[in-house]
Design a protein around this motif. Structure first.
Motif, PDB file in Angstrom:
ATOM      1  N   VAL A  36      -1.739   4.711 -14.809  1.00  0.00           N
ATOM      2  CA  VAL A  36      -2.601   5.410 -13.855  1.00  0.00           C
ATOM      3  C   VAL A  36      -2.393   6.917 -13.922  1.00  0.00           C
ATOM      4  CG1 VAL A  36      -2.962   5.807 -11.394  1.00  0.00           C
ATOM      5  CG2 VAL A  36      -2.800   3.481 -12.266  1.00  0.00           C
ATOM      6  N   ARG A  43      -3.234  15.475 -13.421  1.00  0.00           N
ATOM      7  CA  ARG A  43      -3.460  14.917 -12.096  1.00  0.00           C
ATOM      8  C   ARG A  43      -2.416  15.390 -11.102  1.00  0.00           C
ATOM      9  NH1 ARG A  43      -4.674   9.081 -11.127  1.00  0.00           N
ATOM     10  NH2 ARG A  43      -5.223  10.311  -9.300  1.00  0.00           N
ATOM     11  N   VAL A  45      -0.755  13.965  -7.539  1.00  0.00           N
ATOM     12  CA  VAL A  45      -0.713  12.828  -6.623  1.00  0.00           C
ATOM     13  C   VAL A  45       0.389  12.998  -5.582  1.00  0.00           C
ATOM     14  CG1 VAL A  45      -1.486  11.244  -8.444  1.00  0.00           C
ATOM     15  CG2 VAL A  45       0.965  11.508  -7.994  1.00  0.00           C
ATOM     16  N   SER A  49      -0.874   8.494  -2.131  1.00  0.00           N
ATOM     17  CA  SER A  49      -2.137   8.400  -2.872  1.00  0.00           C
ATOM     18  C   SER A  49      -1.972   7.546  -4.122  1.00  0.00           C
ATOM     19  CB  SER A  49      -2.672   9.788  -3.234  1.00  0.00           C
ATOM     20  OG  SER A  49      -2.013  10.317  -4.369  1.00  0.00           O
ATOM     21  N   LEU A  50      -0.839   7.679  -4.774  1.00  0.00           N
ATOM     22  CA  LEU A  50      -0.592   6.886  -5.973  1.00  0.00           C
ATOM     23  C   LEU A  50      -0.430   5.409  -5.615  1.00  0.00           C
ATOM     24  CD1 LEU A  50      -0.069   6.750  -8.999  1.00  0.00           C
ATOM     25  CD2 LEU A  50       2.327   7.307  -8.552  1.00  0.00           C
ATOM     26  N   ASP A  52      -1.745   3.853  -3.061  1.00  0.00           N
ATOM     27  CA  ASP A  52      -3.079   3.334  -2.746  1.00  0.00           C
ATOM     28  C   ASP A  52      -3.859   3.056  -4.028  1.00  0.00           C
ATOM     29  OD1 ASP A  52      -2.385   3.713  -0.167  1.00  0.00           O
ATOM     30  OD2 ASP A  52      -3.796   5.319   0.248  1.00  0.00           O
ATOM     31  N   GLU A  53      -3.817   4.018  -4.916  1.00  0.00           N
ATOM     32  CA  GLU A  53      -4.587   3.907  -6.144  1.00  0.00           C
ATOM     33  C   GLU A  53      -4.166   2.704  -6.975  1.00  0.00           C
ATOM     34  OE1 GLU A  53      -5.701   6.798  -9.938  1.00  0.00           O
ATOM     35  OE2 GLU A  53      -4.585   7.570  -8.223  1.00  0.00           O
ATOM     36  N   VAL A  54      -2.856   2.534  -7.101  1.00  0.00           N
ATOM     37  CA  VAL A  54      -2.360   1.405  -7.876  1.00  0.00           C
ATOM     38  C   VAL A  54      -2.709   0.088  -7.183  1.00  0.00           C
ATOM     39  CG1 VAL A  54      -0.272   0.223  -8.619  1.00  0.00           C
ATOM     40  CG2 VAL A  54      -0.550   2.642  -9.059  1.00  0.00           C
ATOM     41  N   GLN A  56      -5.265  -0.572  -5.577  1.00  0.00           N
ATOM     42  CA  GLN A  56      -6.674  -0.915  -5.839  1.00  0.00           C
ATOM     43  C   GLN A  56      -6.903  -1.516  -7.217  1.00  0.00           C
ATOM     44  OE1 GLN A  56      -8.727   2.738  -4.870  1.00  0.00           O
ATOM     45  NE2 GLN A  56      -9.294   1.900  -2.870  1.00  0.00           N
ATOM     46  N   THR A  57      -5.991  -1.291  -8.128  1.00  0.00           N
ATOM     47  CA  THR A  57      -6.136  -1.921  -9.440  1.00  0.00           C
ATOM     48  C   THR A  57      -5.668  -3.370  -9.378  1.00  0.00           C
ATOM     49  OG1 THR A  57      -3.929  -1.493 -10.326  1.00  0.00           O
ATOM     50  CG2 THR A  57      -5.532   0.296 -10.477  1.00  0.00           C
TER      51      THR A  57
END
Lengths: 143, 143
Positions: A36, A43, A45, A49-50, A52-54, A56-57
């Motif tokens: 990511v 990027r 982060v 935020s990281l 959350d982002e992970v 979502q994957t």
DNA sequence: TCAACGAATTAGAACAATTCTAAACTGTGA
DNA sequence: TCACAGTTTAGAATTGTTCTAATTCGTTGA
């Protein structure tokens, strides 16, 4: 053409190589986080935020691991910590010489290339101290 | 000669005047904090350090009031907040144009006069943004 | 391929700095 | 001196981060 369409496996392979070079065991979580973080360009982060982002994957990584990993990556020179906000830490995938614009209201960081900016006239530090690095933060706001 | 030896009352009077000018009601707590902050030269404090310091003069001020007051003083332009450490906020009694050395290990801030230092080549911020101010932090360490 | 061991991950507790809340108190103007 | 808005306060709450101890995983050697 082939280069434009990377397969997930490619990304993982790159991430694993990167981790190995840094001397970090390529665990599922670290590979995922590295993927990511490093597959797109520079990027910025926060742990949150990281995380959350992970999430979502679809991969499950605990917040504690995100914190651990961000610090390990930073120690390994894969990330750089940016201090611009009293309340949270940012991490930057660009570890080269550069500075930042910071939009406080939005928590948004924007890189300023190191070549374009120069700090002149920094006095010699008081006796017994030596310069580690010089950080410039250009605080901006929406008009 | 008279000028060298200021009476406490003098300090209070100054503090009260300063508060009035800033549009802040001169309460016992604010007068005390202003006295500690502004009677000697430029100072860098954290909420905690200021709270401890005031406590030692015998005056009782709650930590919540120290936080409130630091923020009010900052809004009033009497103080400036300095962001150099991810874990705590510093406040600087020098509100003029200047920058800082920061000794991370010790949490120590040292002023760099604004005249001596210059930042060149800051690009125009992206459209819709305007520069608020430019902060330079020279991170140093004991050798 | 597998066992074994050290390294990594995790949930949840703990922590530190800061902010909030709502009740008590205090300057100030009349 | 009174009354009221502004201020202070203790303690609870919040937020970002770190710690802890138990579980799980990756790697190495047989």
């Amino acid at each position: 053409m082939a280069k434009a369409l990377r397969e997930p496996k490619d990304t993982s392979a790159q991430a694993i190589a990167r981790l190995r070079e840094a001397g970090l065991r390529p665990t599922r979580q670290r590979v995922e986080l590295a993927g990511v973080l490093f597959q797109s360009g520079d990027r910025h982060v926060t742990a949150e935020s990281l995380h959350d982002e992970v999430a979502q994957t679809g991969v499950k990584v605990s917040l504690a691991t995100v914190y651990n990993t961000l610090h390990q990556f930073t120690e390994a020179g894969l990330l750089r910590q940016v201090i611009v906000d009293a309340s949270r830490s940012y991490f930057d995938t660009n570890t080269g010489d550069h500075q930042h614009f910071f939009v406080e209201k939005e928590g948004l960081l924007i890189d300023i290339p190191g070549e374009s900016i120069a700090v002149a006239g920094v006095p010699a530090p008081p006796a017994g101290l030596s310069v580690d690095r010089v950080d410039v933060v250009v605080r901006v706001r929406r008009n």
